[in-house]
Design an enzyme around this catalytic site. Sequence first.
Site, PDB file in Angstrom:
ATOM      1  N   ARG A 188      -0.444  14.553   3.242  1.00 56.38           N
ATOM      2  CA  ARG A 188      -1.245  13.626   4.039  1.00 56.38           C
ATOM      3  C   ARG A 188      -2.722  13.828   3.751  1.00 56.38           C
ATOM      4  NH1 ARG A 188      -0.995   8.731   5.337  1.00 56.38           N
ATOM      5  NH2 ARG A 188      -2.469   8.195   6.974  1.00 56.38           N
TER       6      ARG A 188
ATOM      7  N   THR B  56       2.648   1.562   8.981  1.00 61.12           N
ATOM      8  CA  THR B  56       2.978   2.769   8.218  1.00 61.12           C
ATOM      9  C   THR B  56       1.925   3.844   8.372  1.00 61.12           C
ATOM     10  OG1 THR B  56       4.172   1.421   6.588  1.00 61.12           O
ATOM     11  CG2 THR B  56       3.501   3.631   5.894  1.00 61.12           C
ATOM     12  N   GLU B  57       0.660   3.448   8.401  1.00 63.57           N
ATOM     13  CA  GLU B  57      -0.431   4.420   8.455  1.00 63.57           C
ATOM     14  C   GLU B  57      -0.633   5.019   9.842  1.00 63.57           C
ATOM     15  OE1 GLU B  57      -2.216   5.769   6.152  1.00 63.57           O
ATOM     16  OE2 GLU B  57      -1.532   4.570   4.464  1.00 63.57           O
ATOM     17  N   SER B  58      -0.543   4.195  10.882  1.00 65.62           N
ATOM     18  CA  SER B  58      -0.935   4.680  12.210  1.00 65.62           C
ATOM     19  C   SER B  58       0.003   4.273  13.334  1.00 65.62           C
ATOM     20  CB  SER B  58      -2.338   4.160  12.555  1.00 65.62           C
ATOM     21  OG  SER B  58      -2.310   2.738  12.705  1.00 65.62           O
TER      22      SER B  58
ATOM     23  N   TYR C 116       6.517   5.876   0.315  1.00 70.24           N
ATOM     24  CA  TYR C 116       5.459   5.055   0.893  1.00 70.24           C
ATOM     25  C   TYR C 116       5.684   3.585   0.568  1.00 70.24           C
ATOM     26  CZ  TYR C 116       0.728   3.521   2.119  1.00 70.24           C
ATOM     27  OH  TYR C 116      -0.348   2.881   2.685  1.00 70.24           O
TER      28      TYR C 116
END
Length: 213
Positions: free
Chosen positions: A39, A103-105, A200
Site C-alpha cells: 500500500r 476500491t481506493e477508499s 487491483y
Amino acid sequence: MSATTQTGTTDAFSGLLEQVGQLDTDDAATRENSSDVTRDENGLLWLQLGPSKGAASPFAVYPAPSSTASDGPTKPTAYDDLINEASQKYGVPVALIKAVIDTESSFNPSVTSSAGAKGLMQLMDATAQGLGVSDPYDPAQNIDAGVRYLSYQIKRFNGQENMALAAYNAGPGRVQRLGVSTDEQLMAMLDKLPLETQKYITKIQNAREKYTI
C-alpha cells in the site's frame, strides 16, 4: 476558476512535475526487487507524474468531449454530483470513477492510508498540493484532483484503461517495460506484473460492474 487561480495551479503542478520527474525510473527500479506492491508503494505512485516522451499535458481531457464520458446509468452514491461534474470536466466515465473510489477508499472521505494517501481517491500530500488541493479530505477537491490525475494516466496510455490502472498501481515505468500498447496485450502478460496489480485491475473491473446498471 479564475485565470489567476488556474495559472497558479498550473505553475504549482509544473513545479511538482520537475521535482518528481525521475520517480518513474527510480521507484520502478526499487519495486523490481519486490514480489508484490504494498500500500505504501501504491501511495508513492501518486507522485509519479513525470510525463513520458510524447505524453500529453496532465491537463488534457480524455477521451474527448464531455458527451463521451458516460458509459450508461450507474448506481447512485453520496457523491454523484461531484463525480458527474468531474466526469464531464475530464471525460472519464462515471462508472470508472466510482469503481476507483470504491476500491481506493470504500467511499470514506476521511480515510488515510499507511503511506499517508488521503481521502476518497487517496491523494498524497505533494500531489494534492501540486493539483491545487488545500484539503484532501474535502470530497469536492479530492474527486476533482483524483479524476484529473486519472484522466492524465488514461491519456498517457492512449485511452487504454487497464494499462492506465496498472500504471496507477504499479508505476508507469513497469507497464512501459512490458512493451505492450493495448489492454488486450497487457492482460495477456498480466502475470508479469505484481500480484497486487493483478488483483487491483480485477477489483476495479468488479466494482465497475457493481455500479453499472
